[in-house]
Design a protein around this motif. Structure first.
Motif, PDB file in Angstrom:
ATOM      1  N   GLU A  23       0.833  -1.191   0.000  1.00 49.04           N
ATOM      2  CA  GLU A  23       0.000   0.000   0.000  1.00 49.04           C
ATOM      3  C   GLU A  23       0.871   1.247   0.000  1.00 49.04           C
ATOM      4  N   GLU A  41      -9.479  -0.391  -7.888  1.00 51.86           N
ATOM      5  CA  GLU A  41      -9.453  -0.927  -6.529  1.00 51.86           C
ATOM      6  C   GLU A  41      -8.523  -2.145  -6.458  1.00 51.86           C
ATOM      7  N   GLY A  42      -7.708  -2.174  -5.417  1.00 59.08           N
ATOM      8  CA  GLY A  42      -6.808  -3.295  -5.218  1.00 59.08           C
ATOM      9  C   GLY A  42      -5.457  -3.148  -5.885  1.00 59.08           C
ATOM     10  N   ARG A 111      -7.182  -7.614 -11.240  1.00 51.92           N
ATOM     11  CA  ARG A 111      -7.636  -8.945 -10.831  1.00 51.92           C
ATOM     12  C   ARG A 111      -6.600  -9.990 -11.221  1.00 51.92           C
TER      13      ARG A 111
END
Length: 254
Positions: A23, A41-42, A111
Motif C-alpha cells: 500500500e 481498486e486493489g 484482478r
C-alpha cells in the motif's frame, strides 16, 4: 551522513515509509509522480524506491504496435522499459499512476495479479498516464471477431514444414495492416503492408508496401479459417529467398 540522506530525499521530492502490503505510504506522492485516484481498486502501488529510473536511458511503453482486441475482451497492461530498438524488458506495474482511458465506456480492473484494460466495444481506446514520473500511453483497436476471423497472430508448425519455407509469424490487424516474417528475430520483419479479406467468398489479397524481403510470388486467392486454423487454398504469401514455400496450415498464436 545526515546531509547525504537529506539530499537524497530532496532529489526524490518526497520521503515516505512503507505501510506494508504494497500500500502507498501516507505521505503524499512526489510532485509529478502521479496520482492513485484513477487506479482501480486493489492496485498494488509500488514505493518510489522501486521506480527510480534517474540516469537510466530509455522510456516506458505498453506496446510497440497497437493491439487488435476482439470486442468484449480485456487486455493485460504490462509496461515495458525500452532502450533503442533492440532492448526491452518488463518493469514493475505498481509504478503506474494517473491512468486515464478514453472513451468513457472503457475501464480498468485489477484482478488475478494483473492490471486489465477492457476497451470500448468498438473503435479505438486510448490510455495514458505516468510510469515512474515518465509519460506512458498506448491504444488498442476493438473489432468484430465474427466479421474478420483473420485478425490475430499466426504461424506454421516446424514439423509441418520439413522442406523449409515455414512462416514463423504472420500478423493480421483490425486496421487492415499486416506483416510476415519467415524467421522471427527480435523486431525483424520480412515484409509489411495491407490486406483485403472477403469473409463471404473467403478471398484474401495481400498488398506489401515495404519490407526487408518481399517475395515475388505473392498472390491473391481463397483461404479457409476454421477456429484456430488458417489454410491457404489458393492464396500465396510468398516463398523465402531460397525459393522455399510451405503450404501447411497456420495455427493461431495469439
Amino acid at each position: 551522513m545526515r546531509l547525504t540522506a537529506i539530499l537524497a530525499c530532496l532529489s526524490l521530492a518526497a520521503c515516505h515509509t512503507s505501510t506494508g502490503g504494497g500500500e502507498p505510504a501516507s505521505t503524499p506522492p512526489a510532485p509529478g509522480y502521479g496520482s492513485l485516484e484513477t487506479m482501480p481498486e486493489g492496485f498494488p502501488a509500488a514505493e518510489l524506491s522501486q521506480c527510480d529510473t534517474r540516469g537510466q536511458p530509455g522510456t516506458p511503453i505498453f506496446w510497440f504496435d497497437r493491439p487488435s482486441v476482439a470486442a468484449g475482451t480485456a487486455v493485460a497492461l504490462e509496461p515495458q522499459w525500452v532502450v533503442g530498438s533492440h532492448l526491452w524488458y518488463p518493469v514493475e506495474v505498481g509504478c503506474l499512476r494517473s491512468l486515464q482511458v478514453s472513451p468513457a465506456s472503457a475501464s480498468l480492473e485489477w484482478r488475478d495479479g494483473q492490471l486489465w484494460l477492457t476497451p470500448a466495444p468498438e473503435g479505438e481506446t486510448t490510455i495514458e498516464g505516468t510510469w515512474a514520473m515518465k509519460p506512458i500511453k498506448g491504444a488498442v483497436l476493438a473489432y468484430d471477431a465474427a466479421a474478420n476471423p483473420l485478425v490475430g497472430r499466426w504461424s506454421q508448425r516446424r514439423e509441418d514444414c520439413p522442406g523449409g519455407g515455414r512462416v514463423g509469424e504472420l500478423v493480421f490487424r483490425a486496421d487492415g495492416s499486416m506483416s510476415l516474417t519467415f524467421q522471427p528475430f527480435e523486431r525483424y520483419v520480412d515484409y509489411w503492408g495491407g490486406y483485403e479479406y472477403d469473409a463471404t467468398s473467403g478471398t484474401l489479397s495481400v498488398n506489401p508496401t515495404g519490407g526487408n524481403f518481399i517475395p515475388g510470388d505473392i498472390a491473391a486467392g481463397s483461404v479457409t479459417v476454421e477456429g484456430d486454423a488458417l489454410t491457404l487454398d489458393g492464396a500465396s504469401l510468398g516463398s523465402t529467398s531460397a525459393g522455399q514455400r510451405c503450404t501447411a496450415a497456420f495455427v493461431r498464436a495469439g
